[in-house]
Design a protein around this motif. Structure first.
Motif, PDB file in Angstrom:
ATOM      1  N   UNK A  65      12.489  14.735  62.339  1.00  0.00           N
ATOM      2  CA  UNK A  65      12.608  13.284  62.153  1.00  0.00           C
ATOM      3  C   UNK A  65      12.003  12.836  60.828  1.00  0.00           C
ATOM      4  N   UNK A  66      10.902  13.464  60.415  1.00  0.00           N
ATOM      5  CA  UNK A  66      10.316  13.135  59.109  1.00  0.00           C
ATOM      6  C   UNK A  66      11.316  13.443  57.989  1.00  0.00           C
ATOM      7  N   UNK A  67      11.934  14.621  58.047  1.00  0.00           N
ATOM      8  CA  UNK A  67      12.919  14.989  57.020  1.00  0.00           C
ATOM      9  C   UNK A  67      14.120  14.041  57.049  1.00  0.00           C
ATOM     10  N   UNK A  68      14.634  13.756  58.216  1.00  0.00           N
ATOM     11  CA  UNK A  68      15.803  12.885  58.369  1.00  0.00           C
ATOM     12  C   UNK A  68      15.516  11.478  57.823  1.00  0.00           C
ATOM     13  N   UNK A  69      14.421  10.908  58.234  1.00  0.00           N
ATOM     14  CA  UNK A  69      14.080   9.543  57.824  1.00  0.00           C
ATOM     15  C   UNK A  69      13.761   9.483  56.334  1.00  0.00           C
ATOM     16  N   UNK A  70      13.070  10.486  55.804  1.00  0.00           N
ATOM     17  CA  UNK A  70      12.791  10.521  54.363  1.00  0.00           C
ATOM     18  C   UNK A  70      14.082  10.562  53.551  1.00  0.00           C
ATOM     19  N   UNK A  71      15.050  11.372  54.006  1.00  0.00           N
ATOM     20  CA  UNK A  71      16.347  11.438  53.314  1.00  0.00           C
ATOM     21  C   UNK A  71      17.030  10.066  53.323  1.00  0.00           C
ATOM     22  N   UNK A  72      17.013   9.406  54.461  1.00  0.00           N
ATOM     23  CA  UNK A  72      17.644   8.084  54.565  1.00  0.00           C
ATOM     24  C   UNK A  72      16.964   7.089  53.629  1.00  0.00           C
ATOM     25  N   UNK A  73      15.649   7.053  53.685  1.00  0.00           N
ATOM     26  CA  UNK A  73      14.906   6.114  52.832  1.00  0.00           C
ATOM     27  C   UNK A  73      15.152   6.424  51.361  1.00  0.00           C
ATOM     28  N   UNK A  74      15.180   7.700  51.012  1.00  0.00           N
ATOM     29  CA  UNK A  74      15.417   8.100  49.635  1.00  0.00           C
ATOM     30  C   UNK A  74      16.807   7.729  49.139  1.00  0.00           C
ATOM     31  N   UNK A  95      10.550   9.697  66.149  1.00  0.00           N
ATOM     32  CA  UNK A  95      11.357   8.875  65.242  1.00  0.00           C
ATOM     33  C   UNK A  95      10.597   7.621  64.824  1.00  0.00           C
ATOM     34  N   UNK A  96       9.915   7.003  65.762  1.00  0.00           N
ATOM     35  CA  UNK A  96       9.109   5.815  65.436  1.00  0.00           C
ATOM     36  C   UNK A  96       8.045   6.167  64.406  1.00  0.00           C
ATOM     37  N   UNK A  97       7.349   7.270  64.633  1.00  0.00           N
ATOM     38  CA  UNK A  97       6.294   7.693  63.703  1.00  0.00           C
ATOM     39  C   UNK A  97       6.861   8.011  62.320  1.00  0.00           C
ATOM     40  N   UNK A  98       8.012   8.689  62.281  1.00  0.00           N
ATOM     41  CA  UNK A  98       8.628   9.042  60.997  1.00  0.00           C
ATOM     42  C   UNK A  98       9.058   7.781  60.245  1.00  0.00           C
ATOM     43  N   UNK A  99       9.597   6.812  60.954  1.00  0.00           N
ATOM     44  CA  UNK A  99      10.022   5.558  60.321  1.00  0.00           C
ATOM     45  C   UNK A  99       8.817   4.795  59.778  1.00  0.00           C
ATOM     46  N   UNK A 100       7.742   4.749  60.538  1.00  0.00           N
ATOM     47  CA  UNK A 100       6.517   4.086  60.063  1.00  0.00           C
ATOM     48  C   UNK A 100       5.992   4.775  58.811  1.00  0.00           C
TER      49      UNK A 100
END
Length: 178
Positions: A65-74, A95-100
């Protein structure tokens, strides 16, 4: 005023709930897009509100989830909408933690809110904004035409033009003099 995530959260029919990134809801939304790809980034332009059910994601895996969310934000995705009640009964904590951590707004989409309703709300808001801009442009054009026809001289026309541009305007003669 452009559509924002806050506008979508306030849209009473959508029933979206903010689960992360509440301080970033002022981000303008350029489009809403649903994708179940594990890496939708190649298909993003930036400014999207991405909608997912997590069919192909291990949404309970913190590192994934960290990798997925970082890619989206990037890639400039401005928010992630996660439908609960489809593949997950509730939003996974990973997912909540990765988004935060990535400071990416995460909105919970209830089962009864179809993605098409969100896409229609976004499309409608964008169309309304475009209509307002075109209408305002025509109003300015009419005002400037009236000023030109009134014969008050170029100074009055330039003053009105500058006011509408929220800047300055100048008229040059054939010799390049103001």
């Amino acid at each position: 005023m452009p559509l924002t995530l806050a506008s979508l959260v306030q849209h009473s029919a959508l029933k979206l709930t903010v689960r992360a990134g509440a301080d970033r809801l002022d981000a303008p939304v350029r489009w809403a897009h649903a994708s179940e790809l594990t890496d939708p980034v190649p298909y993003m332009e930036g400014g999207e509100f991405l909608l997912v059910t997590a069919t192909n994601l291990d949404a309970e895996n913190p590192e994934a989830m960290r990798r997925y969310v970082r890619r989206l934000a990037g890639a400039g995705v401005v928010g992630l909408g996660f439908a609960v009640g489809v593949n997950y009964d509730e939003l996974p904590q990973a997912l909540i933690d990765a988004a935060e951590e990535a400071k990416l707004p995460l909105l919970e989409v209830p089962r009864r809110t179809p993605f098409i309703a969100i896409a229609k709300a976004v499309s409608s808001a964008i169309a309304e904004e475009q209509y307002r801009a075109v209408t305002a442009g025509f109003e300015v054009q009419r005002e400037l035409t009236r000023a030109a026809l009134a014969g008050d001289g170029p100074g009055e026309l330039l003053t009105r033009l500058a006011a509408h541009l929220d800047g300055w305007a100048a008229l040059y003669d054939a010799a390049g003099q103001v």
